[in-house]
Write a protein that holds these residues in place. Structure first.
Motif, PDB file in Angstrom:
ATOM      1  N   ILE A 227      50.879  32.739  -8.822  1.00  0.00           N
ATOM      2  CA  ILE A 227      52.294  32.603  -8.481  1.00  0.00           C
ATOM      3  C   ILE A 227      52.937  33.406  -9.884  1.00  0.00           C
ATOM      4  O   ILE A 227      54.002  33.913  -9.566  1.00  0.00           O
ATOM      5  N   ASP A 228      52.765  33.057 -11.095  1.00  0.00           N
ATOM      6  CA  ASP A 228      52.961  33.998 -12.224  1.00  0.00           C
ATOM      7  C   ASP A 228      52.778  35.408 -11.860  1.00  0.00           C
ATOM      8  O   ASP A 228      53.924  36.099 -12.027  1.00  0.00           O
ATOM      9  N   ALA A 229      51.654  35.706 -11.407  1.00  0.00           N
ATOM     10  CA  ALA A 229      51.522  37.378 -11.174  1.00  0.00           C
ATOM     11  C   ALA A 229      52.568  37.758 -10.170  1.00  0.00           C
ATOM     12  O   ALA A 229      53.073  38.825 -10.002  1.00  0.00           O
ATOM     13  N   LEU A 230      52.806  37.048  -8.952  1.00  0.00           N
ATOM     14  CA  LEU A 230      53.518  37.581  -7.905  1.00  0.00           C
ATOM     15  C   LEU A 230      55.081  37.396  -8.345  1.00  0.00           C
ATOM     16  O   LEU A 230      55.724  38.237  -7.829  1.00  0.00           O
ATOM     17  N   GLU A 231      55.438  36.739  -9.358  1.00  0.00           N
ATOM     18  CA  GLU A 231      56.794  36.766  -9.893  1.00  0.00           C
ATOM     19  C   GLU A 231      57.199  37.870 -10.976  1.00  0.00           C
ATOM     20  O   GLU A 231      58.028  37.854 -11.537  1.00  0.00           O
ATOM     21  N   SER A 232      55.899  38.639 -11.117  1.00  0.00           N
ATOM     22  CA  SER A 232      56.113  39.564 -12.427  1.00  0.00           C
ATOM     23  C   SER A 232      56.784  40.839 -11.957  1.00  0.00           C
ATOM     24  O   SER A 232      56.915  41.241 -10.374  1.00  0.00           O
ATOM     25  N   ASP A 233      57.214  41.816 -12.577  1.00  0.00           N
ATOM     26  CA  ASP A 233      58.262  42.881 -12.174  1.00  0.00           C
ATOM     27  C   ASP A 233      57.072  44.126 -11.461  1.00  0.00           C
ATOM     28  O   ASP A 233      57.485  44.547 -10.418  1.00  0.00           O
ATOM     29  N   HIS A 234      55.963  44.055 -12.001  1.00  0.00           N
ATOM     30  CA  HIS A 234      55.154  45.167 -11.097  1.00  0.00           C
ATOM     31  C   HIS A 234      54.783  44.732  -9.770  1.00  0.00           C
ATOM     32  O   HIS A 234      54.786  45.548  -8.991  1.00  0.00           O
ATOM     33  N   VAL A 235      54.617  43.552  -9.557  1.00  0.00           N
ATOM     34  CA  VAL A 235      54.537  43.182  -8.185  1.00  0.00           C
ATOM     35  C   VAL A 235      55.857  43.365  -7.165  1.00  0.00           C
ATOM     36  O   VAL A 235      55.647  43.746  -6.174  1.00  0.00           O
ATOM     37  N   GLU A 236      56.950  42.812  -7.807  1.00  0.00           N
ATOM     38  CA  GLU A 236      58.171  43.264  -7.393  1.00  0.00           C
ATOM     39  C   GLU A 236      58.336  44.794  -6.936  1.00  0.00           C
ATOM     40  O   GLU A 236      58.545  45.183  -5.870  1.00  0.00           O
ATOM     41  N   MET A 237      57.991  45.571  -7.942  1.00  0.00           N
ATOM     42  CA  MET A 237      58.012  47.150  -7.799  1.00  0.00           C
ATOM     43  C   MET A 237      57.100  47.217  -6.673  1.00  0.00           C
ATOM     44  O   MET A 237      57.562  48.175  -5.677  1.00  0.00           O
ATOM     45  N   ALA A 238      55.913  46.686  -6.356  1.00  0.00           N
ATOM     46  CA  ALA A 238      55.093  47.268  -5.306  1.00  0.00           C
ATOM     47  C   ALA A 238      55.858  46.628  -4.018  1.00  0.00           C
ATOM     48  O   ALA A 238      55.486  47.446  -3.068  1.00  0.00           O
ATOM     49  N   ARG A 239      56.413  45.608  -4.142  1.00  0.00           N
ATOM     50  CA  ARG A 239      57.091  44.966  -2.841  1.00  0.00           C
ATOM     51  C   ARG A 239      58.275  45.914  -2.384  1.00  0.00           C
ATOM     52  O   ARG A 239      58.123  46.264  -1.270  1.00  0.00           O
ATOM     53  N   LEU A 240      58.774  46.346  -3.333  1.00  0.00           N
ATOM     54  CA  LEU A 240      59.983  47.471  -3.253  1.00  0.00           C
ATOM     55  C   LEU A 240      59.527  48.695  -2.507  1.00  0.00           C
ATOM     56  O   LEU A 240      60.162  49.359  -1.872  1.00  0.00           O
ATOM     57  N   LYS A 241      58.296  48.940  -3.187  1.00  0.00           N
ATOM     58  CA  LYS A 241      57.731  50.187  -2.497  1.00  0.00           C
ATOM     59  C   LYS A 241      57.325  50.143  -1.033  1.00  0.00           C
ATOM     60  O   LYS A 241      56.839  50.795  -0.295  1.00  0.00           O
ATOM     61  N   GLY A 242      57.422  48.972  -0.576  1.00  0.00           N
ATOM     62  CA  GLY A 242      56.768  48.346   0.860  1.00  0.00           C
ATOM     63  C   GLY A 242      55.474  48.434   1.128  1.00  0.00           C
ATOM     64  O   GLY A 242      55.148  48.823   2.341  1.00  0.00           O
ATOM     65  N   LEU A 243      54.651  48.394   0.183  1.00  0.00           N
ATOM     66  CA  LEU A 243      53.385  47.931   0.205  1.00  0.00           C
ATOM     67  C   LEU A 243      53.038  46.700   1.123  1.00  0.00           C
ATOM     68  O   LEU A 243      53.940  45.813   1.132  1.00  0.00           O
ATOM     69  N   SER A 244      51.798  46.598   1.912  1.00  0.00           N
ATOM     70  CA  SER A 244      51.443  45.674   2.762  1.00  0.00           C
ATOM     71  C   SER A 244      51.421  44.341   2.027  1.00  0.00           C
ATOM     72  O   SER A 244      50.686  44.399   0.482  1.00  0.00           O
ATOM     73  N   SER A 245      51.386  43.416   2.351  1.00  0.00           N
ATOM     74  CA  SER A 245      51.575  42.113   1.567  1.00  0.00           C
ATOM     75  C   SER A 245      49.998  41.673   1.065  1.00  0.00           C
ATOM     76  O   SER A 245      49.654  41.123  -0.032  1.00  0.00           O
ATOM     77  N   ARG A 246      49.034  41.995   2.094  1.00  0.00           N
ATOM     78  CA  ARG A 246      47.550  41.956   1.340  1.00  0.00           C
ATOM     79  C   ARG A 246      47.234  42.659   0.280  1.00  0.00           C
ATOM     80  O   ARG A 246      46.717  42.258  -0.495  1.00  0.00           O
ATOM     81  N   ARG A 247      47.896  44.131   0.472  1.00  0.00           N
ATOM     82  CA  ARG A 247      47.521  44.886  -0.531  1.00  0.00           C
ATOM     83  C   ARG A 247      48.299  44.497  -1.938  1.00  0.00           C
ATOM     84  O   ARG A 247      47.600  44.532  -2.991  1.00  0.00           O
ATOM     85  N   ILE A 248      49.384  44.041  -1.997  1.00  0.00           N
ATOM     86  CA  ILE A 248      50.087  43.381  -2.950  1.00  0.00           C
ATOM     87  C   ILE A 248      49.153  42.180  -3.487  1.00  0.00           C
ATOM     88  O   ILE A 248      49.077  42.391  -4.514  1.00  0.00           O
ATOM     89  N   LEU A 249      48.938  41.393  -2.891  1.00  0.00           N
ATOM     90  CA  LEU A 249      48.053  40.130  -3.202  1.00  0.00           C
ATOM     91  C   LEU A 249      46.701  40.759  -3.973  1.00  0.00           C
ATOM     92  O   LEU A 249      46.536  40.144  -5.069  1.00  0.00           O
ATOM     93  N   LEU A 250      45.960  41.439  -3.293  1.00  0.00           N
ATOM     94  CA  LEU A 250      44.652  41.620  -3.955  1.00  0.00           C
ATOM     95  C   LEU A 250      44.601  42.930  -4.865  1.00  0.00           C
ATOM     96  O   LEU A 250      43.860  42.635  -6.091  1.00  0.00           O
ATOM     97  N   VAL A 251      45.301  43.665  -4.917  1.00  0.00           N
ATOM     98  CA  VAL A 251      45.475  45.053  -5.698  1.00  0.00           C
ATOM     99  C   VAL A 251      46.359  44.938  -6.911  1.00  0.00           C
ATOM    100  O   VAL A 251      46.006  45.376  -7.941  1.00  0.00           O
ATOM    101  N   HIS A 252      47.576  44.255  -6.522  1.00  0.00           N
ATOM    102  CA  HIS A 252      48.427  44.219  -7.472  1.00  0.00           C
ATOM    103  C   HIS A 252      48.651  42.978  -8.422  1.00  0.00           C
ATOM    104  O   HIS A 252      48.920  43.050  -9.594  1.00  0.00           O
ATOM    105  N   ALA A 253      48.571  41.609  -7.478  1.00  0.00           N
ATOM    106  CA  ALA A 253      48.725  40.567  -8.230  1.00  0.00           C
ATOM    107  C   ALA A 253      47.350  40.112  -8.731  1.00  0.00           C
ATOM    108  O   ALA A 253      47.313  39.538  -9.890  1.00  0.00           O
ATOM    109  N   PHE A 254      46.177  39.917  -8.141  1.00  0.00           N
ATOM    110  CA  PHE A 254      45.318  39.297  -8.409  1.00  0.00           C
ATOM    111  C   PHE A 254      44.620  39.765  -9.796  1.00  0.00           C
ATOM    112  O   PHE A 254      44.168  38.895 -10.438  1.00  0.00           O
ATOM    113  N   PRO A 255      44.640  41.079  -9.832  1.00  0.00           N
ATOM    114  CA  PRO A 255      44.118  41.746 -11.223  1.00  0.00           C
ATOM    115  C   PRO A 255      44.974  40.790 -12.536  1.00  0.00           C
ATOM    116  O   PRO A 255      44.163  40.655 -13.399  1.00  0.00           O
TER     117      PRO A 255
END
Lengths: 298, 338
Positions: free
Chosen positions: B228-256
């Motif tokens: 939840i912390d990771a999903l609220e971070s700026d770089h995940v917000e950025m990935a969302r704005l780029k329109g990446l798929s939610s699975r990709r956001i979860l596993l590649v951007h937030a999970f690390p």
């Protein structure tokens, strides 16, 4: 001092949340059974009444145990010692841990490093293993269980309190008081300690739950409260072999211990949520206690 | 002057080394403090078992102590020698791989415990892997579906289960699956001597399930929180704005970003297992280190107790160090900061 009343208001606020209400009611029921039980038990809890593992009947509503004692009477008589020892060891353990943590934070430097090294040594023993180590040499005594549980609480609490105290002492208002020339000891008791209230309250809840787990486990392993005394953990182990004949001697103590620990944990969670105002605060404290996070989020 | 500039002092070189190799430095510091901690642990174990008043020979013999038997035991445990001597010969033996002779059956402790180390290791490893797979998956999914009924029910179940003692979980499973409701699984897991736990998978199911239920909720709660912390971070917000798929956001951007916390809690779960196996092995009569400890305490078998407690504490310290180092490696920000 406001400090002495604040903890009550914190409890009251926690009790008004939904989680708090559920936790309090559930815990209260089990505490009631443990406290009133010994006075309303229909039979003496340590004397055989009938044949072993007799099925429930009019006289013995929950049947009998491994040597024919009334299960209902033993369940009613078997909670107060567990709760009493858990409460006493928690108060002592949290108290000692609070002093150690404050002392380490207050002295700082080499003393702090040394104290925390010793704390690490005691953290290297799994609590149950440490208790077994003591019991193996000194035998099973109620006072020894109390000491063993308190000793395994103290280092965990010390770690959390030290981290929290360091966190508070870095804040501006504490700096300001120090600049006014207030002696460090007064700063510690007058300014820092009151701000640790919520951390200590949550620790009390977590440690109390944990003490119950530990003492019940010890009794279950037959190194805790000794036969012929009635005790829930002990009963579960005694009556395991008759599970298929009369399950109540196992089932009811299992349910009572489960309900008690779940209720306490829920209430502690409510305290943490109201006082620290954070959703994941208890986890945070778990992490601090185990050395993962460096400071609790206040 | 020039020479002084060209040849930096030893301390300066050390600092430079530390800056360039923060991980090596951390490993070195951690291993050193770990060794010191273990040495102190051995002193505590020794002090508790052999130096406490009312000495070990009394503890072993209890009320049946006659002067002759007491002397025999004192010689066996070397209790008649000075404490430092006793400690020296004990710790010397431990470091050389000689753990003494069991008082219960006069076998060497290592012969008695050796096969049990494998059994316990299998139990711990299997429970660890299964609980991590389930709990981390659930943690990621609930964080992604935050505040849905799925998230809420998982959190409530975790909060309830997290507080249960091992033997309560174990007996609930025995009642449900072995004795009263279903008769699908064995209620005791007596792995025959000479065979390995993986040859007796049926016997492993209930002990492993108990430990998974006991440690899983911790991993789940921490994973969910960190995600939840990771999903609220700026770089995940950025990935969302780029329109990446939610699975990709979860596993590649937030999970690390959540990974260091997840590794720490996995370490914490393993630490918990060091104590958790005691009760679970006892309930299921599983021939591992935990059940051996309960037997040794019941028999007041001091050499075996010393060895087992030291082994479990060593496991604890080693897992602690390994967890810290791996979590540091997984966390680029912290690596840079130190």
């Amino acid at each position: 001092m406001t400090f002495s009343w604040e903890w009550l208001s914190l409890l009251a606020r926690a009790a008004r949340t939904r989680r708090g209400q559920i936790g309090l009611v559930v815990t209260g029921l089990v505490v009631l059974v443990a406290a009133v039980g010994p006075f309303v038990a229909p039979f003496p809890s340590t004397v055989s009444q009938t044949s072993p593992f007799a099925s429930p009947s009019g006289t013995y509503p929950l049947g009998s145990d491994v040597i024919g004692r009334d299960v209902l009477s033993r369940v009613l008589a078997g909670g107060w010692l567990l709760l009493g020892v858990a409460a006493a060891s928690t108060l002592i353990g949290v108290g000692v841990g609070l002093l150690i943590g404050l002392f380490a934070a207050y002295r700082g430097g080499v003393v702090d490093a040394l104290v925390m090294r010793i704390v690490d040594v005691f953290l290297a023993f799994p609590p149950l293993v440490f208790a077994l180590l003591l019991v193996s040499v000194l035998g099973s005594h109620v006072w020894l269980i109390l000491v063993a549980v308190a000793v395994s609480h103290a280092p965990q609490v010390a770690r959390v309190v030290r981290a929290a105290a360091l966190d508070v002492s870095a804040r501006d208002f504490v700096r300001a008081v120090e600049l006014l020339g207030t002696p460090s000891r007064r700063v510690m008791t007058g300014e820092i300690l009151p701000n640790l209230l919520s951390v200590v309250m949550v620790e009390l809840g977590l440690r109390f739950t944990f003490a119950i787990l530990l003492i019940a486990s010890l009794s279950f392993l037959s190194f805790g409260i000794q036969p012929p005394a009635a005790d829930w953990g002990l009963m579960i182990n005694e009556n395991r072999i008759g599970l298929t004949v009369n399950p109540w001697g196992v089932l009811l103590p299992v349910i009572l211990i489960a309900v008690l620990t779940v209720g306490l944990n829920t209430f502690t969670d409510a305290i943490a949520r109201t006082s620290l105002g954070l959703e994941r605060s208890t986890e945070r404290l778990d992490l601090v206690a185990s050395g993962i996070a460096s400071e609790p989020a206040l | 002057m020039n020479a002084a500039v060209a040849v930096p002092s030893r301390a300066a070189r050390l600092r430079a080394f530390e800056r360039q190799h923060p991980v090596l430095r951390l490993v070195a510091v951690r291993v050193l403090t770990g060794v010191v901690t273990l040495w102190l642990v051995s002193v505590v174990v020794f002090a508790a078992t052999q130096a406490l008043p009312g000495n070990a020979a009394y503890a072993v013999l209890g009320r049946s102590a006659t002067p002759a038997r007491l002397h025999a035991y004192e010689r066996l445990l070397h209790l008649n020698r000075p404490l430092i001597d006793q400690y020296g010969s004990w710790i010397g033996g431990v470091l050389g791989g000689h753990f003494g002779t069991s008082l219960a059956n006069n076998e060497s402790v290592s012969a008695l415990i050796g096969p049990r180390v494998v059994n316990s290791a299998v139990l711990v490893a299997l429970s660890g892997v299964i609980s991590v797979l389930i709990a981390v998956t659930l943690g990621i999914l609930t964080a992604a579906k935050r505040d849905t009924w799925f998230d809420h029910s998982a959190s409530v179940v975790a909060l309830a289960v997290i507080a249960l003692p091992e033997f309560v979980v174990a007996l609930a499973l025995v009642i449900l699956f072995a004795v009263l409701v279903l008769h699908a699984l064995p209620a005791v897991s007596a792995i025959p001597p000479g065979s390995y736990p993986w040859q007796n998978l049926n016997e492993l199911i209930l002990p492993v399930a108990t430990l998974v239920i006991v440690i899983g909720p911790y991993t789940f709660r921490i994973t969910r929180g960190a995600m939840i912390d990771a999903l609220e971070s700026d770089h995940v917000e950025m990935a969302r704005l780029k329109g990446l798929s939610s699975r990709r956001i979860l596993l590649v951007h937030a999970f690390p970003s959540a990974l260091p916390a997840v590794i720490q809690v996995i370490g914490l779960s393993l630490l918990y297992l060091a104590g958790g196996i005691v009760v679970v092995e006892y309930v299921f009569d599983y021939p591992g280190l935990g059940a051996a400890l309960v037997d040794a305490v019941a028999n007041r078998d001091i050499p075996t107790i010393q060895f087992l407690v030291l082994t479990l504490a060593t496991f604890y310290v080693v897992v602690n160090i390994a967890t810290d180092v791996i979590a540091l490696l997984a966390s680029p920000r912290r690596r840079a900061a130190s």
